[in-house]
Motif scaffolding. Structure first.
Motif, PDB file in Angstrom:
ATOM      1  N   GLU A 214       0.803  -1.220   0.000  1.00 21.12           N
ATOM      2  CA  GLU A 214       0.000   0.000   0.000  1.00 21.12           C
ATOM      3  C   GLU A 214       0.837   1.271   0.000  1.00 21.12           C
ATOM      4  OE1 GLU A 214      -2.224   1.176   3.258  1.00 21.12           O
ATOM      5  OE2 GLU A 214      -0.895   0.384   4.817  1.00 21.12           O
ATOM      6  N   VAL A 215       2.053   1.202  -0.459  1.00 21.56           N
ATOM      7  CA  VAL A 215       2.892   2.402  -0.540  1.00 21.56           C
ATOM      8  C   VAL A 215       2.381   3.290  -1.670  1.00 21.56           C
ATOM      9  CG1 VAL A 215       5.223   3.273  -0.942  1.00 21.56           C
ATOM     10  CG2 VAL A 215       4.883   1.168   0.365  1.00 21.56           C
ATOM     11  N   ASN A 216       2.221   4.559  -1.394  1.00 22.33           N
ATOM     12  CA  ASN A 216       1.833   5.545  -2.402  1.00 22.33           C
ATOM     13  C   ASN A 216       3.113   6.146  -2.971  1.00 22.33           C
ATOM     14  OD1 ASN A 216       0.345   7.262  -4.002  1.00 22.33           O
ATOM     15  ND2 ASN A 216      -0.007   8.760  -2.383  1.00 22.33           N
ATOM     16  N   TRP A 217       3.649   5.523  -4.003  1.00 22.19           N
ATOM     17  CA  TRP A 217       4.986   5.854  -4.493  1.00 22.19           C
ATOM     18  C   TRP A 217       5.132   7.278  -4.998  1.00 22.19           C
ATOM     19  CZ3 TRP A 217       8.686   2.602  -3.198  1.00 22.19           C
ATOM     20  CH2 TRP A 217       8.347   1.265  -2.951  1.00 22.19           C
ATOM     21  N   PRO A 218       4.188   7.850  -5.758  1.00 29.54           N
ATOM     22  CA  PRO A 218       4.402   9.216  -6.248  1.00 29.54           C
ATOM     23  C   PRO A 218       4.611  10.245  -5.145  1.00 29.54           C
ATOM     24  CG  PRO A 218       2.647   8.175  -7.490  1.00 29.54           C
ATOM     25  CD  PRO A 218       2.976   7.255  -6.360  1.00 29.54           C
ATOM     26  N   THR A 219       4.016  10.043  -3.968  1.00 28.90           N
ATOM     27  CA  THR A 219       4.252  10.977  -2.874  1.00 28.90           C
ATOM     28  C   THR A 219       5.692  10.924  -2.395  1.00 28.90           C
ATOM     29  OG1 THR A 219       1.957  10.788  -2.159  1.00 28.90           O
ATOM     30  CG2 THR A 219       3.522  11.595  -0.543  1.00 28.90           C
ATOM     31  N   LEU A 220       6.292   9.742  -2.400  1.00 27.41           N
ATOM     32  CA  LEU A 220       7.670   9.600  -1.940  1.00 27.41           C
ATOM     33  C   LEU A 220       8.669  10.173  -2.932  1.00 27.41           C
ATOM     34  CD1 LEU A 220       7.613   5.989  -0.439  1.00 27.41           C
ATOM     35  CD2 LEU A 220       7.201   8.171   0.689  1.00 27.41           C
ATOM     36  N   TRP A 221       8.257  10.436  -4.150  1.00 26.44           N
ATOM     37  CA  TRP A 221       9.185  11.016  -5.121  1.00 26.44           C
ATOM     38  C   TRP A 221       9.421  12.503  -4.897  1.00 26.44           C
ATOM     39  CZ3 TRP A 221       6.335   8.581  -9.898  1.00 26.44           C
ATOM     40  CH2 TRP A 221       6.512   7.204  -9.872  1.00 26.44           C
ATOM     41  N   LEU A 222       8.606  13.137  -4.075  1.00 28.82           N
ATOM     42  CA  LEU A 222       8.667  14.579  -3.886  1.00 28.82           C
ATOM     43  C   LEU A 222       9.254  14.909  -2.521  1.00 28.82           C
ATOM     44  CD1 LEU A 222       5.055  15.411  -5.126  1.00 28.82           C
ATOM     45  CD2 LEU A 222       7.127  15.275  -6.501  1.00 28.82           C
ATOM     46  N   ASN A 223       9.932  16.065  -2.433  1.00 26.41           N
ATOM     47  CA  ASN A 223      10.339  16.539  -1.125  1.00 26.41           C
ATOM     48  C   ASN A 223       9.181  17.297  -0.479  1.00 26.41           C
ATOM     49  OD1 ASN A 223      10.330  19.205  -2.198  1.00 26.41           O
ATOM     50  ND2 ASN A 223      12.439  18.954  -2.887  1.00 26.41           N
ATOM     51  N   TYR A 224       9.373  17.772   0.736  1.00 27.82           N
ATOM     52  CA  TYR A 224       8.240  18.336   1.473  1.00 27.82           C
ATOM     53  C   TYR A 224       7.752  19.630   0.841  1.00 27.82           C
ATOM     54  CZ  TYR A 224      11.315  21.784   3.707  1.00 27.82           C
ATOM     55  OH  TYR A 224      12.168  22.822   3.942  1.00 27.82           O
ATOM     56  N   ARG A 225       8.626  20.410   0.196  1.00 32.10           N
ATOM     57  CA  ARG A 225       8.180  21.640  -0.461  1.00 32.10           C
ATOM     58  C   ARG A 225       7.285  21.323  -1.654  1.00 32.10           C
ATOM     59  NH1 ARG A 225      13.589  23.161   0.694  1.00 32.10           N
ATOM     60  NH2 ARG A 225      13.729  24.914   2.162  1.00 32.10           N
ATOM     61  N   GLN A 226       7.686  20.350  -2.454  1.00 28.21           N
ATOM     62  CA  GLN A 226       6.863  19.970  -3.610  1.00 28.21           C
ATOM     63  C   GLN A 226       5.516  19.404  -3.162  1.00 28.21           C
ATOM     64  OE1 GLN A 226       9.757  17.292  -5.308  1.00 28.21           O
ATOM     65  NE2 GLN A 226      10.356  18.769  -6.873  1.00 28.21           N
ATOM     66  N   ARG A 227       5.480  18.629  -2.083  1.00 30.17           N
ATOM     67  CA  ARG A 227       4.214  18.102  -1.588  1.00 30.17           C
ATOM     68  C   ARG A 227       3.303  19.215  -1.093  1.00 30.17           C
ATOM     69  NH1 ARG A 227       7.630  13.796   0.270  1.00 30.17           N
ATOM     70  NH2 ARG A 227       7.969  14.865   2.243  1.00 30.17           N
ATOM     71  N   ASP A 228       3.876  20.204  -0.400  1.00 25.63           N
ATOM     72  CA  ASP A 228       3.059  21.319   0.073  1.00 25.63           C
ATOM     73  C   ASP A 228       2.518  22.148  -1.090  1.00 25.63           C
ATOM     74  OD1 ASP A 228       3.457  20.542   2.651  1.00 25.63           O
ATOM     75  OD2 ASP A 228       5.094  21.951   3.044  1.00 25.63           O
ATOM     76  N   TRP A 229       3.343  22.381  -2.104  1.00 25.45           N
ATOM     77  CA  TRP A 229       2.873  23.133  -3.272  1.00 25.45           C
ATOM     78  C   TRP A 229       1.733  22.410  -3.968  1.00 25.45           C
ATOM     79  CZ3 TRP A 229       3.137  27.898  -4.908  1.00 25.45           C
ATOM     80  CH2 TRP A 229       4.164  28.726  -4.480  1.00 25.45           C
ATOM     81  N   ARG A 230       1.878  21.111  -4.155  1.00 27.78           N
ATOM     82  CA  ARG A 230       0.815  20.345  -4.815  1.00 27.78           C
ATOM     83  C   ARG A 230      -0.465  20.374  -3.996  1.00 27.78           C
ATOM     84  NH1 ARG A 230       1.316  14.098  -6.761  1.00 27.78           N
ATOM     85  NH2 ARG A 230       2.361  15.098  -8.489  1.00 27.78           N
ATOM     86  N   HIS A 231      -0.325  20.217  -2.685  1.00 33.00           N
ATOM     87  CA  HIS A 231      -1.493  20.227  -1.808  1.00 33.00           C
ATOM     88  C   HIS A 231      -2.197  21.580  -1.864  1.00 33.00           C
ATOM     89  CE1 HIS A 231      -3.934  19.082   1.633  1.00 33.00           C
ATOM     90  NE2 HIS A 231      -3.578  20.201   2.238  1.00 33.00           N
ATOM     91  N   ASN A 232      -1.449  22.669  -1.835  1.00 33.96           N
ATOM     92  CA  ASN A 232      -2.049  24.001  -1.833  1.00 33.96           C
ATOM     93  C   ASN A 232      -2.642  24.373  -3.185  1.00 33.96           C
ATOM     94  OD1 ASN A 232      -1.299  24.394   0.857  1.00 33.96           O
ATOM     95  ND2 ASN A 232       0.705  25.203   0.281  1.00 33.96           N
ATOM     96  N   LEU A 233      -2.080  23.852  -4.269  1.00 27.28           N
ATOM     97  CA  LEU A 233      -2.622  24.168  -5.591  1.00 27.28           C
ATOM     98  C   LEU A 233      -3.947  23.467  -5.847  1.00 27.28           C
ATOM     99  CD1 LEU A 233       0.580  24.091  -7.850  1.00 27.28           C
ATOM    100  CD2 LEU A 233      -0.799  26.085  -7.266  1.00 27.28           C
ATOM    101  N   VAL A 234      -4.109  22.272  -5.322  1.00 24.88           N
ATOM    102  CA  VAL A 234      -5.310  21.491  -5.614  1.00 24.88           C
ATOM    103  C   VAL A 234      -6.433  21.799  -4.634  1.00 24.88           C
ATOM    104  CG1 VAL A 234      -6.198  19.132  -5.818  1.00 24.88           C
ATOM    105  CG2 VAL A 234      -3.943  19.698  -6.688  1.00 24.88           C
ATOM    106  N   ARG A 235      -6.124  22.290  -3.433  1.00 20.01           N
ATOM    107  CA  ARG A 235      -7.152  22.558  -2.442  1.00 20.01           C
ATOM    108  C   ARG A 235      -8.239  23.513  -2.959  1.00 20.01           C
ATOM    109  NH1 ARG A 235      -7.608  21.922   3.023  1.00 20.01           N
ATOM    110  NH2 ARG A 235      -6.467  20.004   2.579  1.00 20.01           N
TER     111      ARG A 235
END
Length: 556
Positions: A214-235
């Motif tokens: 159940e590993v969500n691999w695409p999330t692990l490809w990003l660092n924390y800044r990229q994850r925050d940017w993606r989260h804030n853009l889609v919200r």
């Protein structure tokens, strides 16, 4: 799970004692030299340097060298006896897409062979008005231009390209995230639950590792800044879908959401596992159902006609308005419950999932008479349950039943009947229809518990509004100032007593767990394994068999 600077690390306990850091390359090259009998030019001197480095302790010293690996050096220093190894997460999206293309070509090739066996005529493919060729020979890479309509790549060429892409990914596609393995569960629990660094964890952050399936691999490809940017853009897109629940515009926004983040991978960029992603989807679907069905049914068109009056008279008029229209809307929810209970559930028993419908369409209304063994396997393949979708919509019934428990008691028996029939349906389906996609250990239950608490809170507020409409102000004030506080205290009590132990394994249990070994290769994604062992077209999606796209969104 761990990451380098600004990255992510997963802590795993009790893994194999055989180190693979730097060992695989040497052993592989040594076998090649022994079998061939001749070392390449300069090979003997290089192996002499390697042997000298091993015996002098320079190779072992690399484990404590931060320039070699900050992750390995940190955990080897903090856990000198329990640390086993650290392996980086490799970005494999290009290999996965090539495997999907190969799978499609293999299906076309098998259908061409089956057609030839049934008709005795070799099928042909065409890539122009006057140009064509043998379809079987085309897939065997003996003919056809590279720009043909069937994909432009032959099976043999694709297999070689997959091997090259896999080798390239293993060398050049390392990501910021790592999996860290320990020999004992207590060491993994300590590493995952306490701060590693003294300041703000900018070196790396540690999280408990999900199960390998159940590993969500695409999330692990990003660092924390990229994850925050993606989260804030889609919200904002998700918020628009929630606030504008009907109409063509909302449908278009939903498609725009899939453009940026297919398969709801951006529903929450902090989801390390498929179970967390399912919980996140259930949250959004619960909010969507409350806004669209419940509030839409309660308010309706009548309340819109009196908005101006309510704004002129103040907030107290709004409370009376809610209290007036809540009992009047019970007829709508009565019909809605009858539909969901007496129509939807019997239909689910006949057609439990879209796979049955697709089987009927593909089996009896297909354009081609050819049906290969691969096609039969696809048609008969079971699907996995959509936990996030089903539970997110099912919790709406709690809201309806509790909100109308005192106002319209006739709805409560229908809600009980709904859950009774759903219990029969899901017990049968989970035993005989659906297959397990992953195992989360019951992490969906805290979400269900919190939504039940929210449903009781909605019941309190709407019942108080009815009291205000009936000018019973004393009971309304008692409900407003007592029940929400009691629910809050009960929720906090359950959270600190039960839910905090779900984030990481309690140290008491971890210390009692015996040392054991787990093969690190279970955390290698199927596209990067030898011969892609374990790969299938829907291996990475949270809902298997439902036709979800397998795109990786905006991930690099």
């Amino acid at each position: 799970m761990i990451a380098g600077r600004g990255q992510t690390i997963v802590a795993l306990g009790a893994l194999s004692n055989q180190s693979r850091e730097g060992g695989n390359v040497a052993s592989s090259s040594g076998r090649e030299g022994a079998e061939g009998g001749v070392f390449p030019p300069g090979g003997r001197s290089k192996w002499a340097l390697v042997r000298q480095a091993v015996f002098s302790g320079q190779v072992r010293a690399l484990l404590l060298n931060k320039r070699y690996s900050v992750v390995t050096a940190t955990f080897k220093r903090l856990f000198p006896h329990d640390f086993d190894r650290a392996i980086p997460v490799i970005r494999h999206h290009h290999v996965d897409r090539l495997l999907s293309t190969l799978d499609s070509h293999m299906g076309d090739y098998e259908r061409a062979k089956q057609s030839y066996q049934q008709s005795g005529k070799r099928p042909r493919c065409y890539w122009g008005l006057l140009c064509g060729g043998d379809l079987i020979d085309y897939h065997r890479s003996r003919g056809g231009p590279p720009s043909s309509a069937l994909g432009g790549v032959h099976i043999k060429a694709l297999q070689q390209e997959i091997n090259d892409a896999r080798n390239h990914a293993l060398v050049n596609e390392a990501t910021p995230s790592w999996f860290v393995f320990f020999r004992t569960q207590s060491a993994a629990t300590i590493a995952a639950s306490v701060p590693i660094h003294a300041e703000d964890n900018r070196e790396f952050k540690v999280h408990p590792a999900p199960g390998p399936e159940e590993v969500n691999w695409p999330t692990l490809w990003l660092n924390y800044r990229q994850r925050d940017w993606r989260h804030n853009l889609v919200r904002p897109l998700i918020l628009i879908v929630l606030l504008l629940p009907v109409g063509i515009f909302t449908s278009g926004m939903q498609q725009l959401d899939f453009v940026f983040c297919p398969v709801h991978r951006c529903a929450n960029a902090q989801c390390w596992s498929l179970s967390e992603m399912d919980i996140c989807i259930a949250k959004y679907l619960f909010q969507f159902s409350v806004f669209t069905v419940f509030l839409g049914g309660v308010l309706g068109s009548a309340i819109v006609q009196q908005v101006n009056i309510s704004l002129e008279k103040g907030p107290s008029e709004m409370l009376e308005l809610f209290g007036t229209f809540l009992p009047a809307s019970s007829n709508f929810f009565l019909n809605y419950l009858l539909l969901r209970t007496l129509v939807s559930i019997p239909l689910k028993l006949v057609l439990p999932h879209p796979g049955v419908r697709m089987y009927l369409l593909r089996r009896y209304f297909r354009c081609s008479p050819v049906l290969t063994v691969r096609d039969r396997a696809v048609l008969y393949a079971p699907v996995s349950p959509r936990y996030g979708f089903e539970i997110g919509r099912m919790m709406l019934m709690y809201v309806i039943g509790l909100a109308f428990a005192l106002v319209s008691p006739l709805l409560m028996p229908l809600v009980v009947l709904f859950f009774f029939m759903h219990g029969l349906f899901w017990r049968y389906s989970l035993l005989y229809v659906y297959v397990r996609k992953y195992e989360s250990g019951g992490l969906m239950w805290p979400f269900v518990f919190e939504r039940i608490i929210y449903s009781y809170l909605i019941c309190t507020l709407f019942t108080a509004c009815v009291f205000v409409a009936k000018q019973a102000y004393a009971p309304a004030l008692i409900l407003f100032f007592t029940v929400p506080f009691i629910l809050y205290r009960f929720h906090r009590f359950c959270f600190f007593r039960y839910q905090k132990g779900l984030a990481t394994m309690p140290l008491e249990y971890a210390a009692a767990a015996p040392p054991s070994t787990v093969d690190p290769w279970v955390y290698i994604p199927p596209p990067l394994r030898e011969k892609a062992f374990g790969w299938h077209p829907e291996w990475s999606v949270p809902w298997e068999g439902w036709g979800l796209p397998r795109s990786y969104g905006i991930a690099p």
